[in-house]
Design a protein around this motif. Structure first.
Motif, short mmCIF file in Angstrom:
data_model
loop_
_atom_site.label_atom_id
_atom_site.label_comp_id
_atom_site.label_asym_id
_atom_site.label_seq_id
_atom_site.Cartn_x
_atom_site.Cartn_y
_atom_site.Cartn_z
N ALA A 29 43.29 34.35 50.75
CA ALA A 29 42.23 34.87 51.61
C ALA A 29 40.95 34.06 51.47
CB ALA A 29 41.97 36.34 51.28
N ALA A 30 40.62 33.66 50.25
CA ALA A 30 39.42 32.84 50.03
C ALA A 30 39.55 31.49 50.72
CB ALA A 30 39.18 32.67 48.54
N ALA A 31 40.73 30.87 50.60
CA ALA A 31 40.94 29.56 51.23
C ALA A 31 40.84 29.67 52.75
CB ALA A 31 42.30 29.01 50.82
N ALA A 32 41.32 30.79 53.31
CA ALA A 32 41.26 30.97 54.76
C ALA A 32 39.83 31.07 55.26
CB ALA A 32 42.04 32.22 55.17
N LEU A 33 38.91 31.54 54.40
CA LEU A 33 37.50 31.64 54.78
C LEU A 33 36.70 30.41 54.39
CD1 LEU A 33 36.77 35.35 53.74
CD2 LEU A 33 37.06 34.45 56.05
N GLY A 34 37.40 29.40 53.85
CA GLY A 34 36.71 28.19 53.43
C GLY A 34 35.92 28.35 52.15
N LEU A 35 36.24 29.36 51.36
CA LEU A 35 35.57 29.60 50.10
C LEU A 35 36.32 28.92 48.96
CD1 LEU A 35 34.81 33.40 50.59
CD2 LEU A 35 33.13 31.55 50.61
N PRO A 36 35.63 28.46 47.93
CA PRO A 36 36.31 27.82 46.80
C PRO A 36 37.19 28.81 46.05
CG PRO A 36 33.99 28.15 46.30
CD PRO A 36 34.16 28.49 47.74
N ALA A 37 38.22 28.31 45.42
CA ALA A 37 39.15 29.18 44.69
C ALA A 37 38.42 29.89 43.55
CB ALA A 37 40.31 28.36 44.15
N PRO A 38 38.54 31.21 43.48
CA PRO A 38 37.88 31.95 42.39
C PRO A 38 38.75 31.96 41.13
CG PRO A 38 38.98 33.49 43.83
CD PRO A 38 39.22 32.12 44.42
N ALA A 39 38.14 32.30 40.02
CA ALA A 39 38.88 32.54 38.78
C ALA A 39 39.11 34.04 38.69
CB ALA A 39 38.10 32.04 37.58
N VAL A 40 40.37 34.46 38.67
CA VAL A 40 40.71 35.88 38.69
C VAL A 40 41.31 36.27 37.34
CG1 VAL A 40 41.95 37.71 39.90
CG2 VAL A 40 41.19 35.68 41.16
N ARG A 41 40.77 37.31 36.74
CA ARG A 41 41.23 37.79 35.44
C ARG A 41 41.46 39.30 35.51
NH1 ARG A 41 41.67 33.22 35.29
NH2 ARG A 41 40.77 31.68 33.88
N ARG A 42 42.44 39.77 34.79
CA ARG A 42 42.67 41.22 34.71
C ARG A 42 41.80 41.80 33.59
NH1 ARG A 42 46.35 43.33 37.90
NH2 ARG A 42 47.82 41.92 38.92
N ASP A 43 41.28 42.98 33.83
CA ASP A 43 40.51 43.69 32.82
C ASP A 43 41.42 43.97 31.62
OD1 ASP A 43 39.47 46.23 31.43
OD2 ASP A 43 37.81 45.70 32.77
N LEU A 44 40.94 43.67 30.41
CA LEU A 44 41.78 43.81 29.22
C LEU A 44 42.11 45.27 28.92
CD1 LEU A 44 40.16 41.17 26.84
CD2 LEU A 44 42.17 40.94 28.31
N LEU A 45 41.22 46.20 29.27
CA LEU A 45 41.48 47.61 29.00
C LEU A 45 42.15 48.30 30.18
CD1 LEU A 45 38.19 48.65 27.17
CD2 LEU A 45 40.42 48.12 26.16
N ASP A 46 41.94 47.78 31.39
CA ASP A 46 42.53 48.36 32.59
C ASP A 46 43.09 47.25 33.45
OD1 ASP A 46 43.28 49.81 34.77
OD2 ASP A 46 41.26 50.26 35.48
N PRO A 47 44.34 46.84 33.22
CA PRO A 47 44.92 45.71 33.96
C PRO A 47 45.00 45.91 35.46
CG PRO A 47 46.24 46.21 32.01
CD PRO A 47 45.28 47.34 32.19
N SER A 48 44.81 47.14 35.95
CA SER A 48 44.83 47.36 37.39
C SER A 48 43.53 46.91 38.06
CB SER A 48 45.09 48.84 37.70
OG SER A 48 44.02 49.65 37.25
N THR A 49 42.52 46.61 37.26
CA THR A 49 41.24 46.13 37.79
C THR A 49 41.15 44.62 37.61
OG1 THR A 49 40.10 48.21 37.31
CG2 THR A 49 38.73 46.24 37.56
N LEU A 50 40.78 43.93 38.68
CA LEU A 50 40.66 42.47 38.66
C LEU A 50 39.20 42.06 38.61
CD1 LEU A 50 43.27 41.57 41.44
CD2 LEU A 50 43.62 41.52 38.97
N HIS A 51 38.89 41.12 37.74
CA HIS A 51 37.56 40.51 37.70
C HIS A 51 37.64 39.18 38.44
CE1 HIS A 51 36.15 42.83 33.86
NE2 HIS A 51 36.60 43.62 34.81
N VAL A 52 36.89 39.06 39.53
CA VAL A 52 36.91 37.86 40.36
C VAL A 52 35.61 37.10 40.13
CG1 VAL A 52 37.12 36.94 42.69
CG2 VAL A 52 38.36 39.03 42.06
N HIS A 53 35.70 35.95 39.45
CA HIS A 53 34.53 35.14 39.13
C HIS A 53 34.36 34.06 40.19
CE1 HIS A 53 34.09 36.70 34.94
NE2 HIS A 53 35.38 36.95 35.11
N VAL A 54 33.18 34.02 40.82
CA VAL A 54 32.90 33.01 41.84
C VAL A 54 31.62 32.27 41.46
CG1 VAL A 54 34.08 34.29 43.64
CG2 VAL A 54 31.64 34.67 43.31
N HIS A 55 31.65 30.95 41.57
CA HIS A 55 30.49 30.11 41.28
C HIS A 55 29.87 29.70 42.61
CE1 HIS A 55 31.16 29.68 36.91
NE2 HIS A 55 32.42 29.89 37.24
#
Length: 216
Positions: A124-150
């Protein structure tokens, strides 16, 4: 057996490992969690043993975990960095980084497809021309994603917020980043914009001409 086995665990299976409990929350049994020695072990279903002055340390306690509990800075992690084969993030866990190992372990134990939501975020990010984010799962709640964008300009932040339906979320501003809750494909997302405070400060500041520049 101290910890259930997993093909994605990196901790020594012959030892018992210390699994930190951030904010007093004990990780759920079956989760592949970070240990005090910097590896990954599956949280056992048995009641946790608390390390304190009232209890002797177990005989099979990992010595690196025990040392880290006493002084985390005394034994720095000197393992070489490699690139994760899944997300290309730097890691000290071999061919897969800790979040990707946790996701793959969770896929094995629950039967769900591994990394499906993370992959759709990148597409979805690539389709909008946005740079690839770094995506990490929350260590205590893996159902939550942390999406880091620079971010390189302010317009990107508005597009990221729109992508994750974070338009009405309340931002929390820090000195170097801003985070806001959102969602994507049914998953809870925390969108983290790195460099945003500096970009906003720069936008509010009118550039001044160099000293000595003639004025017209």
């Amino acid at each position: 057996m101290n910890h259930p086995t997993s093909p994605y665990a990196t901790a020594d299976p012959a030892l018992r490992h210390v699994i930190p409990s951030p904010f007093g929350q004990t990780p759920r049994p079956g989760l592949l969690a970070l240990t005090a020695c910097g590896n990954l072990a599956v949280v056992p279903a048995t009641a946790p043993v608390h390390l304190d002055s009232d209890h002797a340390d177990p005989d099979d306690l990992c010595p690196r975990c025990a040392a880290a509990v006493q002084d985390a800075d005394a034994h720095p992690d000197i393992r070489p960095h490699t690139l994760c084969e899944m997300c290309e993030a730097p890691t000290r866990h071999g061919n897969l980084c800790a979040p990707c190992r946790q996701d793959a372990h969770d896929a094995c134990t629950t039967g769900r497809p591994a990394l499906s939501t993370i992959d759709t975020i990148r597409v979805a990010a690539a389709a909008l021309g946005l740079p690839a984010p770094a995506v990490r799962r929350d260590l205590l709640d893996p159902s939550t994603l942390h999406v880091h964008v620079h971010l390189t300009h302010l317009d990107q932040w508005a597009r990221w917020r729109e992508l994750f339906d974070a338009g009405h979320g309340t931002e929390v501003n820090r000195s170097r980043y801003t985070h806001v809750p959102g969602s994507h494909a049914g998953a809870r997302v925390v969108l983290i914009g790195h460099g945003l405070p500096a970009l906003r400060a720069a936008a509010r500041t009118t550039p001044q001409p160099p000293f000595g520049t003639p004025r017209t």
